[in-house]
Scaffold this motif. Structure first.
Motif, PDB file in Angstrom:
ATOM      1  N   GLY A 136       9.322   0.507  11.733  1.00 14.76           N
ATOM      2  CA  GLY A 136       8.156  -0.363  11.967  1.00 14.76           C
ATOM      3  C   GLY A 136       8.291  -1.784  11.420  1.00 14.76           C
ATOM      4  N   GLU A 137       7.433  -2.663  11.729  1.00 20.55           N
ATOM      5  CA  GLU A 137       7.502  -3.959  11.187  1.00 20.55           C
ATOM      6  C   GLU A 137       6.864  -4.051   9.591  1.00 20.55           C
ATOM      7  OE1 GLU A 137       8.424  -7.156  12.164  1.00 20.55           O
ATOM      8  OE2 GLU A 137       9.393  -5.795  13.806  1.00 20.55           O
ATOM      9  N   ASN A 138       5.865  -2.819   9.359  1.00 19.79           N
ATOM     10  CA  ASN A 138       5.319  -3.139   8.143  1.00 19.79           C
ATOM     11  C   ASN A 138       5.325  -1.742   7.482  1.00 19.79           C
ATOM     12  OD1 ASN A 138       2.956  -2.204   9.771  1.00 19.79           O
ATOM     13  ND2 ASN A 138       1.664  -2.520   8.157  1.00 19.79           N
ATOM     14  N   ILE A 139       6.085  -0.834   7.741  1.00 16.43           N
ATOM     15  CA  ILE A 139       6.072   0.601   7.272  1.00 16.43           C
ATOM     16  C   ILE A 139       7.247   1.341   7.099  1.00 16.43           C
ATOM     17  CG2 ILE A 139       5.651   1.497   9.420  1.00 16.43           C
ATOM     18  CD1 ILE A 139       3.294   3.258   8.245  1.00 16.43           C
ATOM     19  N   THR A 140       7.377   2.184   6.100  1.00 12.85           N
ATOM     20  CA  THR A 140       8.657   2.829   5.783  1.00 12.85           C
ATOM     21  C   THR A 140       8.298   4.012   4.728  1.00 12.85           C
ATOM     22  OG1 THR A 140      10.982   2.788   5.472  1.00 12.85           O
ATOM     23  CG2 THR A 140       9.911   1.550   4.190  1.00 12.85           C
ATOM     24  N   MET A 163       0.750  -1.182  -0.067  1.00 15.95           N
ATOM     25  CA  MET A 163       0.108   0.028  -0.019  1.00 15.95           C
ATOM     26  C   MET A 163       0.867   1.332   0.208  1.00 15.95           C
ATOM     27  SD  MET A 163      -3.163  -0.836   2.712  1.00 15.95           S
ATOM     28  CE  MET A 163      -3.879   0.795   2.516  1.00 15.95           C
ATOM     29  N   VAL A 164       0.342   2.280  -0.572  1.00 14.49           N
ATOM     30  CA  VAL A 164       0.928   3.364  -0.730  1.00 14.49           C
ATOM     31  C   VAL A 164       0.234   4.518  -0.051  1.00 14.49           C
ATOM     32  CG1 VAL A 164       2.274   5.303  -2.302  1.00 14.49           C
ATOM     33  CG2 VAL A 164       2.365   2.685  -2.690  1.00 14.49           C
ATOM     34  N   ILE A 172       3.429  -1.030   3.724  1.00 14.81           N
ATOM     35  CA  ILE A 172       2.897   0.365   3.490  1.00 14.81           C
ATOM     36  C   ILE A 172       4.417   1.188   3.533  1.00 14.81           C
ATOM     37  CG2 ILE A 172       1.912   2.399   4.370  1.00 14.81           C
ATOM     38  CD1 ILE A 172       0.322   0.575   6.616  1.00 14.81           C
ATOM     39  N   VAL A 173       4.208   1.900   2.470  1.00 14.72           N
ATOM     40  CA  VAL A 173       5.270   2.947   2.071  1.00 14.72           C
ATOM     41  C   VAL A 173       4.501   4.245   1.911  1.00 14.72           C
ATOM     42  CG1 VAL A 173       6.997   1.458   1.156  1.00 14.72           C
ATOM     43  CG2 VAL A 173       5.333   2.443  -0.439  1.00 14.72           C
TER      44      VAL A 173
END
Length: 287
Positions: A94-98, A53-54, A74-75
């Protein structure tokens, strides 16, 4: 401006072999500055189970995406991801975001300093905020308020979210004797770029914005990182994740180059003489 920035994002993805409609399918959702629609849109996208996801357009969009999923990568592109509580740190987001931290709010003081060098007679300055942008607005107000005090200026703060509120805000600014205005970096303001430029011209209030798209369309000036380049950098991070990189290993990228853009024609229409030193500092002068 969405088309320009989306093109930069697609260009970045293309380097990894992902071409929309060919080797990849991209689902778009546009809130057009209406932040209350974001949670529903984020849920719609999560229900499609995308590979990534963006989230762009500022903190509200990123928060909506993060609230909708803790597993889909997620970016993002946003202003101050640490200060706004999006990530714990830039090095380990975090685990799922940058994503890309745009440093938008943190530049409020610099924007005010540059603006009053041009509008040198301004003793009362304004700050236009969108109250719906939460942390971004608070960060910018704190930064600009400190800069105004340092420069010995009186600061008038107004808030607006809708077009009627924008009209009322500019009336308040004019009635308060504001002679120069800093406009908060905010997606809803970007979506109303033409209206903001027209209002600043109508009330003859020199205004400083955060991206070059404003002076390119007739605004006075802008100072900030290149948003198109930020979208390209975000695409590179997305491409790495899609190719197998662990998103938890990718730190948040910070811009390294900032651009000052001045519209000389608009300055002249406002009766402002641009100091030669400021012209020399400008990365782009629009005539």
């Amino acid at each position: 401006e969405a088309a320009v920035h989306t093109a930069a994002f697609l260009q970045g993805l293309r380097a990894f072999g992902y071409i929309d409609g060919n080797t990849a399918r991209i689902e778009y959702r546009w809130a057009s500055g209406d932040y209350e629609r974001l949670p529903g849109m984020a849920k719609e996208l999560v229900d499609l189970q995308p590979a990534i996801m963006v989230a762009v357009g500022g903190t509200p969009a990123v928060r909506a995406a993060r609230a909708a999923t803790s597993s889909i990568p997620i970016v993002f592109v946003t202003g101050d991801p640490v200060g706004d509580g999006i990530v714990a740190s830039l090095a380990r987001p975090g685990e799922n975001i940058t994503g890309v931290g745009f440093m938008s709010g943190e530049l409020g003081a610099k924007r005010l300093e540059l603006l009053v060098r041009l509008a040198s007679s301004a003793d009362v300055v304004g700050l236009l905020l969108n109250p719906k942008s939460s942390g971004d607005a608070a960060t910018q107000q704190k930064d600009v308020d400190a800069a105004a005090k340092k420069l010995g200026l009186r600061l008038v703060v107004v808030s607006a979210n809708t077009e009627p509120e924008l009209d009322a805000a500019f009336t308040s600014l004019a009635n308060a004797g504001v002679k120069a205005l800093v406009v908060q970096n905010d997606a809803s303001f970007d979506a109303r770029r033409g209206r903001l430029i027209a209002l600043s011209a109508r009330w003859r209030i020199p205004a400083m914005f955060h991206i070059r798209e404003f002076p390119a369309d007739g605004g006075l000036m802008s100072y900030g990182a290149s948003l198109a380049d930020a979208y390209r950098q975000m695409a590179i991070q997305a491409g790495r994740v899609l190719k197998g990189a662990k998103i938890a290993d990718l730190p948040v990228i910070r811009p390294t180059r900032f651009e000052l853009v001045i519209n000389l024609k608009t300055a002249q229409s406002l009766g402002l003489n641009v100091p030669p030193a400021l012209l020399a500092e400008a990365d782009e002068v629009i005539e």
